[in-house]
Design a protein around this motif. Structure first.
Motif, mmCIF file in Angstrom:
data_model
loop_
_atom_site.group_PDB
_atom_site.id
_atom_site.type_symbol
_atom_site.label_atom_id
_atom_site.label_comp_id
_atom_site.label_asym_id
_atom_site.label_seq_id
_atom_site.Cartn_x
_atom_site.Cartn_y
_atom_site.Cartn_z
ATOM 1 N N LEU A 162 -56.174 95.707 114.184
ATOM 2 C CA LEU A 162 -56.637 95.474 112.913
ATOM 3 C C LEU A 162 -55.790 95.051 112.033
ATOM 4 C CD1 LEU A 162 -58.714 98.271 111.019
ATOM 5 C CD2 LEU A 162 -57.117 97.172 109.945
ATOM 6 N N ALA A 163 -56.439 94.101 111.303
ATOM 7 C CA ALA A 163 -55.818 93.474 110.796
ATOM 8 C C ALA A 163 -56.816 92.737 109.120
ATOM 9 C CB ALA A 163 -55.176 91.939 111.409
ATOM 10 N N LEU A 164 -55.491 92.294 108.379
ATOM 11 C CA LEU A 164 -56.441 91.720 106.556
ATOM 12 C C LEU A 164 -55.754 90.721 107.617
ATOM 13 C CD1 LEU A 164 -55.253 95.233 105.079
ATOM 14 C CD2 LEU A 164 -56.815 94.650 105.829
ATOM 15 N N ASP A 165 -56.838 89.778 105.901
ATOM 16 C CA ASP A 165 -57.012 88.450 106.182
ATOM 17 C C ASP A 165 -57.251 87.970 104.630
ATOM 18 O OD1 ASP A 165 -59.303 88.161 106.579
ATOM 19 O OD2 ASP A 165 -58.898 87.584 109.158
ATOM 20 N N PRO A 166 -57.561 86.663 104.280
ATOM 21 C CA PRO A 166 -57.732 86.221 103.166
ATOM 22 C C PRO A 166 -59.423 86.414 102.829
ATOM 23 C CG PRO A 166 -56.381 85.159 103.896
ATOM 24 C CD PRO A 166 -56.975 85.720 105.116
ATOM 25 N N ASP A 167 -60.307 86.416 104.281
ATOM 26 C CA ASP A 167 -61.363 86.625 104.095
ATOM 27 C C ASP A 167 -62.242 87.802 103.719
ATOM 28 O OD1 ASP A 167 -64.365 85.865 104.743
ATOM 29 O OD2 ASP A 167 -64.216 86.825 106.685
ATOM 30 N N VAL A 168 -61.286 88.872 104.262
ATOM 31 C CA VAL A 168 -61.358 90.734 103.441
ATOM 32 C C VAL A 168 -60.953 90.820 102.419
ATOM 33 C CG1 VAL A 168 -62.066 91.405 106.042
ATOM 34 C CG2 VAL A 168 -59.644 91.343 105.144
ATOM 35 N N LEU A 169 -59.875 90.449 101.889
ATOM 36 C CA LEU A 169 -58.941 90.555 101.028
ATOM 37 C C LEU A 169 -59.713 90.357 99.994
ATOM 38 C CD1 LEU A 169 -55.525 90.693 101.650
ATOM 39 C CD2 LEU A 169 -56.096 92.600 101.558
ATOM 40 N N GLY A 170 -60.555 88.728 100.124
ATOM 41 C CA GLY A 170 -61.296 87.651 98.930
ATOM 42 C C GLY A 170 -62.170 89.028 98.447
ATOM 43 N N THR A 171 -62.833 90.103 98.572
ATOM 44 C CA THR A 171 -62.982 91.316 98.473
ATOM 45 C C THR A 171 -62.553 92.375 97.165
ATOM 46 O OG1 THR A 171 -63.456 92.457 99.863
ATOM 47 C CG2 THR A 171 -65.588 90.768 99.889
ATOM 48 N N SER A 172 -61.566 92.235 97.799
ATOM 49 C CA SER A 172 -60.623 93.080 96.713
ATOM 50 C C SER A 172 -60.134 94.919 97.590
ATOM 51 C CB SER A 172 -60.923 93.437 95.558
ATOM 52 O OG SER A 172 -61.064 92.523 94.741
ATOM 53 N N LEU A 173 -59.272 95.197 97.525
ATOM 54 C CA LEU A 173 -58.932 96.534 98.599
ATOM 55 C C LEU A 173 -58.742 97.797 97.689
ATOM 56 C CD1 LEU A 173 -57.701 97.061 101.931
ATOM 57 C CD2 LEU A 173 -56.402 98.552 100.545
ATOM 58 N N LEU A 174 -58.882 98.633 97.798
ATOM 59 C CA LEU A 174 -58.503 100.195 97.318
ATOM 60 C C LEU A 174 -58.310 101.324 97.775
ATOM 61 C CD1 LEU A 174 -58.714 101.904 94.607
ATOM 62 C CD2 LEU A 174 -60.374 103.182 94.496
ATOM 63 N N ALA A 175 -57.329 101.531 97.322
ATOM 64 C CA ALA A 175 -56.291 102.425 99.088
ATOM 65 C C ALA A 175 -55.894 103.409 98.117
ATOM 66 C CB ALA A 175 -55.260 101.698 99.558
ATOM 67 N N VAL A 176 -56.041 104.706 98.179
ATOM 68 C CA VAL A 176 -55.382 105.665 98.395
ATOM 69 C C VAL A 176 -55.200 106.847 99.112
ATOM 70 C CG1 VAL A 176 -57.137 108.146 96.342
ATOM 71 C CG2 VAL A 176 -58.037 105.777 96.057
ATOM 72 N N GLY A 177 -54.224 107.359 98.009
ATOM 73 C CA GLY A 177 -53.619 108.318 99.103
ATOM 74 C C GLY A 177 -52.166 109.393 98.731
ATOM 75 N N PRO A 178 -51.947 110.842 98.669
ATOM 76 C CA PRO A 178 -50.804 110.919 97.866
ATOM 77 C C PRO A 178 -48.998 110.007 98.001
ATOM 78 C CG PRO A 178 -51.335 112.199 99.129
ATOM 79 C CD PRO A 178 -51.912 110.784 99.102
ATOM 80 N N SER A 179 -48.710 110.287 96.790
ATOM 81 C CA SER A 179 -47.176 109.771 97.791
ATOM 82 C C SER A 179 -46.163 110.003 98.584
ATOM 83 C CB SER A 179 -45.875 110.631 96.912
ATOM 84 O OG SER A 179 -46.036 110.066 95.089
ATOM 85 N N GLY A 180 -46.038 109.061 99.103
ATOM 86 C CA GLY A 180 -45.251 109.710 100.848
ATOM 87 C C GLY A 180 -46.241 109.202 101.868
ATOM 88 N N THR A 181 -47.388 108.423 101.488
ATOM 89 C CA THR A 181 -47.773 108.884 103.026
ATOM 90 C C THR A 181 -47.891 107.063 103.224
ATOM 91 O OG1 THR A 181 -49.498 107.471 101.321
ATOM 92 C CG2 THR A 181 -49.668 109.474 102.020
ATOM 93 N N GLY A 182 -47.384 106.513 102.884
ATOM 94 C CA GLY A 182 -46.911 105.708 103.403
ATOM 95 C C GLY A 182 -47.475 103.650 102.751
ATOM 96 N N LYS A 183 -47.959 104.083 101.385
ATOM 97 C CA LYS A 183 -48.282 103.533 101.124
ATOM 98 C C LYS A 183 -48.613 101.305 100.526
ATOM 99 C CE LYS A 183 -49.741 105.620 97.544
ATOM 100 N NZ LYS A 183 -49.788 106.499 97.427
ATOM 101 N N THR A 184 -47.251 101.724 100.114
ATOM 102 C CA THR A 184 -46.224 100.545 99.674
ATOM 103 C C THR A 184 -45.623 99.809 100.732
ATOM 104 O OG1 THR A 184 -45.869 101.602 97.622
ATOM 105 C CG2 THR A 184 -43.489 99.269 98.751
ATOM 106 N N ARG A 185 -44.643 101.025 101.764
ATOM 107 C CA ARG A 185 -44.427 100.273 103.151
ATOM 108 C C ARG A 185 -45.194 99.962 104.107
ATOM 109 N NH1 ARG A 185 -42.479 102.592 107.646
ATOM 110 N NH2 ARG A 185 -43.081 104.985 107.385
ATOM 111 N N ARG A 186 -46.648 100.307 104.119
ATOM 112 C CA ARG A 186 -47.591 100.545 105.691
ATOM 113 C C ARG A 186 -49.066 99.464 105.213
ATOM 114 N NH1 ARG A 186 -47.184 106.228 107.400
ATOM 115 N NH2 ARG A 186 -45.208 106.148 108.529
ATOM 116 N N LEU A 187 -48.586 98.806 103.535
ATOM 117 C CA LEU A 187 -50.101 98.383 103.277
ATOM 118 C C LEU A 187 -49.406 96.802 102.578
ATOM 119 C CD1 LEU A 187 -52.880 97.744 103.313
ATOM 120 C CD2 LEU A 187 -53.203 99.119 101.332
ATOM 121 N N VAL A 188 -49.120 97.912 101.229
ATOM 122 C CA VAL A 188 -48.781 96.696 99.961
ATOM 123 C C VAL A 188 -47.516 95.509 100.842
ATOM 124 C CG1 VAL A 188 -48.035 96.036 97.651
ATOM 125 C CG2 VAL A 188 -48.930 98.509 98.011
#
Length: 703
Positions: free
Chosen positions: A292-318
């Motif tokens: 699974l990958a992300l590209d401008p075609d899907v990021l152009g609709t904006s993305l909301l990610a929810v998860g508690p601290s320590g789940t890797g939102k920064t390292r694995r997504l942002v």
């Protein structure tokens, strides 16, 4: 901010950062700071087949799967069927060999051999008999093997490749171009077709000699696309390729790659690898096990990610998303702004063109509080949204009017907007500040009338002035002295620079000034929405990534996020919980974004919101009912009694009922308890309207 890459010498926050020193050999890509990894050459990378059958598919080497899972026969049934067919085949051969079925099966042997062989028992007749026996046995093995499905049993039990009778064929559209062929991307066929054979030969030699990387290829290809739109750039393009080769049309910073890469990227498809779809029943069969990958075609609709601290939102997504768009910015395809707390691991300083450290005296760049606006009403609207957009009971439009009644006269008097201390004095009704402004507005009756109207409204019921003054006071602190300067002595960064392929990181002082950081985050989001929509050239994909969007969203910014997809822009918002968003905005926020992501560990309250957003689907259920069999015949009752005595269970029959029912794709309980650590549930929507159902994804970097 200038973006033409020219060198300027200025004091801190007063001009451009000097261009980094050129490498020893300008014709080679910059030396990476990490150890080299084994991988394909540029030519092999370009020729590798790419295919896609939906949004979010990592196209590099992807082979589409069937839409439905083929029916799988139980192994026990396969074994019994194979054993029965084997016994039946042996029985038939025994009957044939012993003559119980007659000698009809020997007629072909007698018809095609001389009669003298049968009487003399010559070696030729013996060999012919053995060959015929082998043919008959082969026919029996093939026939009964197909009947008993021996190859399928062998593949499942033994796993031997030699027993596979059917190999999966690669789809025709996933075959890569042939090396040296007319469609070989490494030979630059688009340039050859335009008659630029010399430029194509130069670039092909650069790639073959290892002097071109993937960023160079994407950047030059982007430059060629601009030449096709505007043929007047043809001469400049050909001259640059002839003189600089792979270094042609370089980014204004002079960089041709990032100092390091923390994720896997495919710049030809503009994708970043995020993880692997779990091979489980919760995911559609066509997506199980695929990358699974992300590209401008899907990021152009904006993305909301929810998860508690320590789940890797920064390292694995942002971090991977920001890194991918930074590479695309070097290729002239995107502009990215990353916002996070000071110390957030969003990338090294060398990976960005502009680094704004709000509250750090050593920061080279400043932040433009007014977003580069020259219209007082526009600037007042942006400030009001960030200052009091989250305050219940205050009308943002009335606050914008109050600010405009001060910003307009001040700009008319001094040809600039007020600094933070000056704006605070005006909102606090300091007599000296108001009298000085009135004196400098002599003769400008329209502006004097605006200022008088503000003075009359101060102190009235519902006046937003005191609330605005309190919020401005958060920025009028010693830690921010020298920042938000409007006198021309600093180097303010403005989001108006989104028309250029720029890489920006903004560090907010979250620890010591949490309220000010949240207010600045709201300001950046409001300015981004306005700047992205106001761009005249929307060929660049503009993206804003928030490492933490808590207490950042307002009703107006949520509406602005929904309009970004038509402006070729998008945002990434991460939250620890939906409780960090006002309750009235939670449902509109989930509806405004096209991509939603729930990390492991979300609460059932957050899971309920996601479950409602993802809706329901029709599934087939099987209800099995066990009924005890009551026999009427004495012999049957005796057999049933003996069976119950041996097994301990009564004799029953199974009644199976198949129904179509509507169920939630992911329930709140499943999201809270069934998502393993290091995983996330992600749904995607492309700007063209294609959708991918919620997928359970094992994020990259997890086992």
């Amino acid at each position: 901010m200038d973006t033409d890459g020219t060198h300027e010498t200025r004091s801190p926050r007063a001009g451009h950062v000097p261009r980094p020193a050129a490498p020893p050999n300008p014709g080679l890509p910059p030396k990476p700071s990490h150890a080299p990894t084994a991988g394909p050459t540029l030519g092999d990378w370009l020729r590798h087949p790419r295919a896609s059958d939906g949004p979010g598919v990592w196209t590099y080497g992807h082979v589409p799967r069937a839409a439905e899972e083929p029916e799988r026969t139980p192994t026990r049934q396969l074994i019994s069927g194979a054993l029965i067919s084997l016994l039946a085949g042996l029985l038939l051969w025994s009957l044939l060999w012993n003559g119980y079925l007659g000698g009809f099966w020997l007629w072909p042997l007698y018809m095609f051999t001389p009669d003298s062989w049968a009487h003399n028992r010559s070696p030729e007749s013996v060999w012919a008999s053995y060959i015929w026996y082998a043919v008959v046995v082969s026919i029996l093995v093939i026939g009964f093997g197909r009947l008993g499905r021996w190859p399928e049993l062998g593949r499942r039990v033994l796993g031997s490749r030699a027993l596979r009778t059917v190999q999966p064929a690669r789809p025709a559209d996933s075959a890569g171009p042939e090396a040296g062929g007319p469609d070989d991307l490494a030979r630059w066929p688009q340039l050859r077709a335009a008659g630029l054979g010399e430029a194509a030969e130069r670039l092909e030699a650069e790639a073959g000699g290892g002097r071109m990387n993937d960023v160079d290829y994407a950047r030059i290809r982007r430059a060629w696309d601009s030449v096709r739109v505007d043929p007047s750039r043809m001469r400049a393009f050909t001259d640059a390729v002839r003189d600089k080769g792979a270094g042609a049309c370089v980014h204004p910073s002079g960089a041709r790659d990032l100092p390091m890469r923390a994720a896997r990227h495919d710049l030809l498809a503009r994708q970043v690898l995020l993880g692997t779809v779990e091979d489980g029943v919760r995911n559609p069969y066509s997506r199980r096990g695929t990358a699974l990958a992300l590209d401008p075609d899907v990021l152009g609709t904006s993305l909301l990610a929810v998860g508690p601290s320590g789940t890797g939102k920064t390292r694995r997504l942002v971090r991977p998303v920001v890194e991918s768009l930074s590479l695309q910015a070097l290729a002239g395809q995107a502009a990215v702004v990353a916002v996070g707390a000071a110390g957030a691991q969003l990338g090294p300083d060398a990976a960005f063109d502009v680094v704004v450290r709000v509250g750090d005296p050593a920061s080279v760049y400043d932040l433009d509080l007014y977003g580069g606006a020259t219209d007082p009403d526009e600037a007042a609207t942006l400030l009001a949204e960030s200052f009091v957009g989250d305050v219940p009971g205050i009308d943002v439009r009335r606050a914008a009017t109050a600010l405009a009644q001060l910003l307009g006269p001040f700009r008319a008097a001094y040809d600039r907007f007020p600094t933070v201390p000056e704006l605070r004095e005006l909102l606090d009704r300091v007599p000296e500040a108001l009298d000085a402004l009135r004196r400098d507005l002599a003769g400008q009756h329209a502006m004097l009338r605006e200022l008088d109207a503000r003075i009359r409204q101060q102190g009235a019921h519902g006046d937003p002035g005191p609330a605005l003054a309190d919020r401005v006071a958060l920025l009028d602190r010693p830690a921010f002295a020298g920042f938000f300067d409007t006198t021309g002595q600093g180097r303010p960064f403005s989001l108006r620079a989104l028309e250029h392929p720029i890489r920006v990181r903004v560090d907010l002082p979250e620890r010591g000034h949490a309220d000010a950081s949240r207010m600045l985050a709201r300001l950046l989001l409001a300015q981004f929405n306005a700047a992205a929509a106001a761009r005249t050239d929307r060929s660049l994909f503009a993206f804003l990534a928030f490492d933490d969007a808590s207490h950042t969203l307002t009703p107006e910014t949520v509406r602005g996020v929904q309009r970004l997809r038509s402006a070729h822009a998008g945002v990434l918002l991460t939250l620890r919980s939906l409780d960090d968003v006002p309750e009235a905005l939670r449902t509109p926020l989930l509806g405004a974004v096209g991509c939603r992501m729930a990390f492991s560990g979300v609460t059932t309250w957050d899971g309920k919101r996601f479950a409602e957003a993802w809706g329901t689907e029709w599934v087939e259920t099987r209800d099995v009912t066990h009924r005890t069999v009551f026999a009427d015949q004495p012999l049957t009752r005796a057999i049933h009694s003996f069976r119950k005595l041996v097994t301990g269970k009564a004799v029953t029959t199974d009644a199976v009922t198949v129904r179509q029912v509507e169920r939630e794709r992911w329930s709140a309980s499943d999201l809270a308890h069934a998502v393993p650590p290091g995983h996330a549930v992600l749904s995607l929507t492309s700007v063209r309207g294609e959708r991918a159902a919620p997928l359970l994804v094992r994020l990259a970097g997890t086992s």
